[in-house]
Design a protein around this motif. Structure first.
Motif, PDB file in Angstrom:
ATOM      1  N   PHE A 204       0.952  -1.199  -0.088  1.00  0.00           N
ATOM      2  CA  PHE A 204      -0.085  -0.089   0.057  1.00  0.00           C
ATOM      3  C   PHE A 204       0.970   1.080  -0.061  1.00  0.00           C
ATOM      4  CE2 PHE A 204      -3.113  -2.911   2.383  1.00  0.00           C
ATOM      5  CZ  PHE A 204      -3.833  -2.952   1.066  1.00  0.00           C
TER       6      PHE A 204
ATOM      7  N   LEU B 188      -1.554   8.448  -3.152  1.00  0.00           N
ATOM      8  CA  LEU B 188      -2.792   7.881  -3.033  1.00  0.00           C
ATOM      9  C   LEU B 188      -3.534   7.872  -4.248  1.00  0.00           C
ATOM     10  CD1 LEU B 188      -3.972   9.196   0.461  1.00  0.00           C
ATOM     11  CD2 LEU B 188      -3.197   6.907  -0.049  1.00  0.00           C
TER      12      LEU B 188
ATOM     13  N   TYR C  86      -4.707   4.362  -6.006  1.00  0.00           N
ATOM     14  CA  TYR C  86      -6.185   4.228  -5.973  1.00  0.00           C
ATOM     15  C   TYR C  86      -6.792   4.801  -6.850  1.00  0.00           C
ATOM     16  CZ  TYR C  86      -5.068   1.915  -1.446  1.00  0.00           C
ATOM     17  OH  TYR C  86      -4.687   0.963  -0.406  1.00  0.00           O
TER      18      TYR C  86
ATOM     19  N   PRO D 187     -15.365   5.670  -6.177  1.00  0.00           N
ATOM     20  CA  PRO D 187     -14.216   4.627  -6.410  1.00  0.00           C
ATOM     21  C   PRO D 187     -14.674   3.242  -6.900  1.00  0.00           C
ATOM     22  CG  PRO D 187     -14.002   5.547  -4.259  1.00  0.00           C
ATOM     23  CD  PRO D 187     -14.932   6.300  -4.794  1.00  0.00           C
TER      24      PRO D 187
ATOM     25  N   HIS E 184     -12.118  -0.164  -1.230  1.00  0.00           N
ATOM     26  CA  HIS E 184     -11.643  -0.184  -2.240  1.00  0.00           C
ATOM     27  C   HIS E 184     -11.276  -1.421  -2.735  1.00  0.00           C
ATOM     28  CE1 HIS E 184      -9.171   1.194  -5.658  1.00  0.00           C
ATOM     29  NE2 HIS E 184      -9.630   2.345  -5.564  1.00  0.00           N
TER      30      HIS E 184
ATOM     31  N   LYS F  99      -8.744  -2.356  -4.489  1.00  0.00           N
ATOM     32  CA  LYS F  99      -7.398  -2.895  -4.242  1.00  0.00           C
ATOM     33  C   LYS F  99      -6.908  -3.120  -2.813  1.00  0.00           C
ATOM     34  CE  LYS F  99      -5.259  -0.311  -8.122  1.00  0.00           C
ATOM     35  NZ  LYS F  99      -4.154   0.450  -8.534  1.00  0.00           N
TER      36      LYS F  99
ATOM     37  N   TRP G 180     -11.573   7.412  -0.433  1.00  0.00           N
ATOM     38  CA  TRP G 180     -11.173   6.202  -1.260  1.00  0.00           C
ATOM     39  C   TRP G 180     -11.909   4.814  -0.965  1.00  0.00           C
ATOM     40  CZ3 TRP G 180      -7.764  10.236  -0.403  1.00  0.00           C
ATOM     41  CH2 TRP G 180      -7.006  10.956  -1.514  1.00  0.00           C
TER      42      TRP G 180
ATOM     43  N   ILE H 238     -10.622   3.362   1.925  1.00  0.00           N
ATOM     44  CA  ILE H 238      -9.420   2.666   2.348  1.00  0.00           C
ATOM     45  C   ILE H 238      -9.346   2.778   3.977  1.00  0.00           C
ATOM     46  CG2 ILE H 238      -8.245   2.523   0.054  1.00  0.00           C
ATOM     47  CD1 ILE H 238      -6.575   5.011   1.095  1.00  0.00           C
TER      48      ILE H 238
END
Length: 276
Positions: free
Chosen positions: A113, A123, A127, A138, A165, A167, A216, A218
């Motif tokens: 990350f 970021l 992302y 997102p 998110h 990811k 996001w 996250i």
């Protein structure tokens, strides 16, 4: 907790024979093995977490293996008494059951990350742009939570998932699974990690002209009443000793606790390392 394989326990018993020559290597943590572990632990208190006397037998065995791995030049992760993938991989190499490239494979699998800076460029690069209220959203995934979540502001309402998110979704699912295996339902409620404080929410940070990481999808907040923004390790519920497995689960997946890193905002965990 993931069970420690019997052949690994048998290996540990052979190492513990230095203090108990008659110890059987049967792969079972019985009274004799527990006694040998306790004798070893008293000689290694400086290397163990301060709560080691409260550890059940299997977690003390895991801590023994973690320290043995460190002393043999391997990296099992923190000495926390949890038998997880990193510890297992280090012990496999130490005992000759795997090749020493385990760390390269593990690091390749662990999510890398980004670092969160004040400019937030990293970021955005990783992302994409942050979500906007009433506008862009997102790519989010519903990650199931293995226990019932109650809304912190209305505990009669419940949630069964978190918006994360894409990811960071797989890593969040693995962390939640490890947490669920570490606590009973009663312990989850006592710790307050069943109290949902927030996930995806497009907004700016409090008192700053930059996006909250919630924008996001996250970051996640747990039990915001007992882990207020300005609470610290003396007052926050999630700063207490029984929360260590909770945080270890997130950190093993690359997530960052601002409480553990900076001693504030103990409700919060994020899929980015704080860089300022």
């Amino acid at each position: 907790m993931i069970p420690i394989p019997r052949d690994v326990i048998a290996w540990a018993q052979r190492q513990l024979r230095a203090g108990d020559p008659d110890l059987a290597d049967d792969g079972l943590i019985g009274p004799d093995t527990n006694g040998a572990l306790m004798g070893w632990a008293y000689d290694h208190e400086a290397d163990l977490p301060d709560f080691w006397p409260d550890l059940p037998d299997e977690r003390l065995m895991a801590a023994f293996l973690q320290i043995e791995a460190r002393e043999n030049g391997r990296d099992p992760g923190p000495v926390d008494g949890w038998w997880g993938p990193r510890t297992a991989a280090a012990v496999e190499v130490m005992t000759g059951a795997a090749d020493p490239l385990w760390r390269d494979r593990l690091d390749a699998e662990r999510p890398a990350f980004p670092v969160e800076t004040r400019g937030q460029q990293e970021l955005v690069a990783f992302y994409g742009i942050a979500g906007r209220s009433g506008g862009y959203r997102p790519p989010l995934v519903q990650v199931p939570v293995p226990w019932v979540m109650r809304l912190a502001w209305n505990t009669s309402a419940t949630r069964s998932f978190l918006w994360i998110h894409e990811k960071a979704a797989d890593s969040a699912a693995r962390a939640l699974g490890r947490i669920a295996s570490s606590y009973t339902e009663a312990e989850i409620r006592d710790l307050g990690i069943d109290l949902f404080g927030g996930d995806y929410a497009p907004r700016k940070m409090r008192g700053a002209d930059r996006h909250s990481l919630h924008s996001w999808g996250i970051s996640i907040d747990f039990d915001p009443v007992r882990n207020a923004l300005r609470s610290d390790k003396r007052t926050a519920r999630l700063a207490q000793r029984d929360a260590v497995p909770f945080w270890s689960a997130w950190e093993s997946e690359g997530w960052c606790s601002l409480g553990r890193a900076r001693d504030y905002d103990w409700m919060h965990v994020q899929a980015a390392t704080r860089g300022y």
